[in-house]
Write a protein that holds these residues in place. Structure first.
Motif, PDB file in Angstrom:
ATOM      1  N   MET A  90      37.342  44.130  47.100  1.00 20.27           N
ATOM      2  CA  MET A  90      38.477  43.255  46.810  1.00 20.27           C
ATOM      3  C   MET A  90      38.056  42.091  45.917  1.00 20.27           C
ATOM      4  N   THR A  91      36.876  41.534  46.168  1.00 19.92           N
ATOM      5  CA  THR A  91      36.402  40.420  45.343  1.00 19.92           C
ATOM      6  C   THR A  91      36.265  40.840  43.886  1.00 19.92           C
ATOM      7  N   LEU A 148      39.870  41.591  42.433  1.00 20.21           N
ATOM      8  CA  LEU A 148      40.655  40.362  42.264  1.00 20.21           C
ATOM      9  C   LEU A 148      40.097  39.518  41.117  1.00 20.21           C
ATOM     10  N   VAL A 172      42.121  36.455  40.020  1.00 24.07           N
ATOM     11  CA  VAL A 172      42.553  35.918  41.313  1.00 24.07           C
ATOM     12  C   VAL A 172      41.316  35.734  42.189  1.00 24.07           C
ATOM     13  N   THR A 211      43.245  36.392  48.455  1.00 24.94           N
ATOM     14  CA  THR A 211      44.379  37.272  48.709  1.00 24.94           C
ATOM     15  C   THR A 211      45.680  36.510  48.878  1.00 24.94           C
ATOM     16  N   ILE A 236      48.415  42.633  44.554  1.00 27.29           N
ATOM     17  CA  ILE A 236      47.312  42.436  45.493  1.00 27.29           C
ATOM     18  C   ILE A 236      47.400  43.449  46.630  1.00 27.29           C
TER      19      ILE A 236
END
Length: 526
Positions: free
Chosen positions: A438-439, A442, A447, A450, A467
């Protein structure tokens, strides 16, 4: 009226009808305990999302229950060798009911984890004592047939639980709290049924002592190791002073527990039984099966909901292949074992099938075809069904009736320990891989989080669509990796099963009394 005094080697036979009447209460109890876990398996993503919990807390809601169930199992088993098995089953049901009430009224994840830990005390008692009670009624040779009934109920609980949990969560008039409340009426009914149908011999022994110190040390050592597993590589590094302190403390506590158990008059985990070849190998096999049983239900439910976007009800339906495989394999293998008296071939076959199922699940990602997932889950379920109960049966076949509680609970302890460690380890690995994925994704779209520190990534409804997609891909793709780890551990189960000594199941409830037998023990029926 008390039953006549009998010897340990001839505890009295029960008719098929009497056995079925007693089993009705025991299986109802088991259904309630097992369905309480499987109901939560599909509801947990919604529960943690509503409570704004983290992935680590998600894992600990499951781990807390398994941990207390694991730690209490040997104590329940030892108590069953000393006191009324019937009374102990009923006490465990009351504890389970109180834990269910507490879990249903929690307001945050911390309270939920504590309530589930208390509920686990009752679940551990039910799951251990049901097998102890069955062993006290039925000879090992005949037990294979009745284990088929046991497998059928377990299959029904594991199928009905996720479906019921999904329906409850998706029904606005009920809400997820009813996942904990709904089992209470059935548990109370089981108390009444057991009072009327369950009548087991109670061996009266004087000057008995329970090794509470050993049990406490075992629970403390396991707890420290599990806490370390949950936080390592996220809160601190694998090689760090925190790791050395926690691992060192856990190993020291377990070593001290072993020393205490070796000197206790009534150890909760009898080392004399554990050192036997059949028991030791069954323990290794049970560790692998425990991981399959708990890890599969926990993370597959999350995979379908978070990784694939299905509703809780749909996630429950999608787990049916695994539960069908468990029920079918358990029933067929149980009857074949009763017919032949041989148990090793079925345990070996079950563990091999389990490895094949995990190998299939190791290729999961966020868009794997559902037919493929279903086949792999069926194999996992079949492997568990052929091996789980039969590993306990193999140990029960080698011990006398007076030790049946300690022996059965010892195997159940290590199976539950395997599940506890498995969920903790796999959950920690999953959380780490999801976080990294996710890091990276994003960061690629600019971003940094979350959507705010107060919003859990498991609460998908509160996240922007872009997201949400990243969260689903991260969870879907990370799930296959944890089943690859499971496959490696399941191979240990195959090796243990192959090394087991072939043996015919005996046709008597107890072992034959030795020629220089001790004085007869009075046995009464309660």
């Amino acid at each position: 009226m008390s039953a006549p005094t009998i010897t340990r080697s001839e505890p009295g036979a029960m008719t098929h009808r009497e056995i079925l009447e007693a089993l009705s209460g025991l299986l109802l109890v088991l259904f309630v305990a097992m369905s309480s876990s499987t109901i939560v398996s599909t509801a947990l993503p919604r529960i943690i999302g509503d409570l704004n919990g983290s992935q680590t807390q998600y894992t600990w809601v499951v781990t807390a229950t398994l941990l207390t169930a694991t730690a209490s199992t040997p104590i329940w088993g030892k108590l069953a060798d000393l006191y009324s098995k019937k009374t102990l089953v009923q006490i465990s049901i009351v504890v389970f009911v109180l834990g269910s009430i507490l879990a249903g009224i929690t307001q945050n994840t911390e309270q939920l984890i504590a309530a589930r830990a208390f509920q686990g005390l009752g679940m551990g008692g039910v799951q251990a004592l049901v097998q102890v009670a069955i062993a006290a009624m039925i000879p090992p040779r005949e037990r294979g047939r009745y284990n088929g009934y046991l497998g059928g109920v377990m299959g029904l609980a594991t199928v009905a639980g996720p479906l019921l949990g999904g329906v409850i969560v998706d029904t606005d008039a009920l809400g997820w709290r009813w996942c904990f409340f709904i089992g209470i009426p059935l548990a109370l009914v089981s108390l009444v049924v057991l009072q009327k149908t369950l009548h087991l011999p109670v061996i009266r022994r004087s000057n008995v002592k329970i090794d509470y110190l050993g049990a406490t040390l075992i629970a403390a050592g396991v707890s420290v190791i599990l806490v370390w597993v949950s936080f390592v590589d996220s809160s601190f590094a694998w090689i760090s002073w925190q790791s050395f302190v926690m691992v060192g403390a856990g190993v020291a506590l377990l070593a001290l527990a072993t020393w205490v158990e070796s000197r206790a008059a009534e150890p909760v985990v009898p080392l004399s039984i554990v050192r036997q070849r059949t028991t030791a190998l069954s323990i290794l096999g049970s560790l692998a099966v425990g991981m399959a049983m708990f890890g599969g239900a926990v993370f597959l439910g999350q995979y379908f909901q978070i990784g694939r976007g299905y509703s809780p009800t749909e996630a429950g339906l999608l787990t049916i292949p695994m539960m069908f495989g468990l029920a079918l394999a358990s029933t067929i293998a149980g009857r074949l074992i009763t017919r032949s008296g041989n148990i090793k071939p079925y345990v070996v076959a079950g563990t091999i099938i389990l490895v094949a199922g995990f190998a299939g699940l190791s290729f999961l990602d966020h868009d794997t075809p559902l037919w493929y997932v279903g086949i792999a889950m069926f194999l996992v379920g079949a492997g568990v069904g052929m091996s789980m109960q039969n590993l306990v049966l193999a140990v029960q076949n080698t011990v006398s009736l007076k030790d049946i509680g300690a022996a059965s609970s010892t195997v159940a302890f290590f199976r539950s320990l395997g599940g506890t460690i498995g969920v903790s380890v796999l959950g920690a690995v999953l959380a780490h891989r999801v976080s990294d994925s996710m890091t990276d994704q994003l960061a690629a779209i600019g971003v940094q989080s979350t959507g705010g520190g107060d919003v859990s990534p498991l609460n998908l409804g509160s996240l922007p669509p872009a997201i949400q997609h990243i969260v689903r891909v991260s969870y879907g793709d990370a799930t296959g990796h944890i089943f690859l780890i499971s496959m490696g551990i399941a191979v240990v189960g195959v090796i243990a099963a192959i090394m087991m000594k072939p043996a015919k199941l005996r046709s008597t409830v107890d072992l034959a009394a030795p020629k220089t037998d001790e004085p007869k023990l009075a046995v009464t029926s309660k």
